[in-house]
Design a protein around this motif. Structure first.
Motif, mmCIF file in Angstrom:
data_model
loop_
_atom_site.group_PDB
_atom_site.id
_atom_site.type_symbol
_atom_site.label_atom_id
_atom_site.label_comp_id
_atom_site.label_asym_id
_atom_site.label_seq_id
_atom_site.Cartn_x
_atom_site.Cartn_y
_atom_site.Cartn_z
ATOM 1 N N PRO A 5 -1.717 -11.211 -3.736
ATOM 2 C CA PRO A 5 -1.969 -10.247 -4.805
ATOM 3 C C PRO A 5 -2.395 -8.875 -4.278
ATOM 4 N N GLU A 6 -2.997 -8.825 -3.096
ATOM 5 C CA GLU A 6 -3.429 -7.545 -2.532
ATOM 6 C C GLU A 6 -2.537 -7.213 -1.341
ATOM 7 N N ILE A 7 -2.589 -5.973 -0.904
ATOM 8 C CA ILE A 7 -1.777 -5.565 0.236
ATOM 9 C C ILE A 7 -2.378 -6.141 1.514
ATOM 10 N N LEU A 8 -1.517 -6.651 2.360
ATOM 11 C CA LEU A 8 -1.958 -7.251 3.607
ATOM 12 C C LEU A 8 -1.850 -6.236 4.740
ATOM 13 N N LYS A 9 -2.418 -6.580 5.878
ATOM 14 C CA LYS A 9 -2.379 -5.704 7.046
ATOM 15 C C LYS A 9 -0.926 -5.463 7.442
ATOM 16 N N TYR A 10 -0.607 -4.205 7.765
ATOM 17 C CA TYR A 10 0.746 -3.864 8.209
ATOM 18 C C TYR A 10 0.989 -4.462 9.589
ATOM 19 N N GLU A 11 2.056 -5.187 9.729
ATOM 20 C CA GLU A 11 2.395 -5.863 10.983
ATOM 21 C C GLU A 11 3.313 -4.964 11.805
ATOM 22 N N ALA A 12 2.730 -4.012 12.512
ATOM 23 C CA ALA A 12 3.506 -3.014 13.252
ATOM 24 C C ALA A 12 4.332 -3.651 14.372
#
Length: 117
Positions: A5-12
């Motif tokens: 439901p919330e934004i997750l850490k960007y997996e660069a």
């Protein structure tokens, strides 16, 4: 990302690897096409390329949708640099600015001063 439901850490690292693999796959497809390979191998490789590219774009679209929906919460978070990449932070800031200007011009200036906070 899709199920949260919330934004997750960007997996660069993952995104960089996927983009590198897509470039490699595209070059391989072009090389096979130049060598006049026939049969299904080029079509299979192209379908795989298209599938992975669609998933990459879908991941980014979902993130942008969440940024638009929760822009204030995300930007006010202490962990914003870990959640978003530089382009997403710029997008979120610009989106918030545009939305505030739109609301101000559309209806907020019609609110009486004694209701203004």
């Amino acid at each position: 990302e899709k199920g949260a439901p919330e934004i997750l850490k960007y997996e660069a690292r993952v995104m960089k690897r996927v983009e590198e693999e897509l470039e490699t796959q595209k070059a391989h497809i072009e090389r096979l096409s130049e060598e006049k390979h026939t049969g299904g191998i080029i079509r299979i490789l192209q379908m795989e390329y298209d599938r992975v590219n669609y998933m990459r774009k879908d991941y980014l679209r979902i993130r942008l949708r969440k940024i638009q929906k929760f822009d204030i919460d995300i930007l006010s978070s202490d962990d914003v640099e870990n959640l978003l990449n530089k382009a997403e932070i710029d997008f979120a800031s610009g989106y918030l600015d545009l939305r505030e200007r739109h609301f101000g011009k559309s209806f907020l200036h019609h609110i009486p001063d004694n209701y203004d906070s």
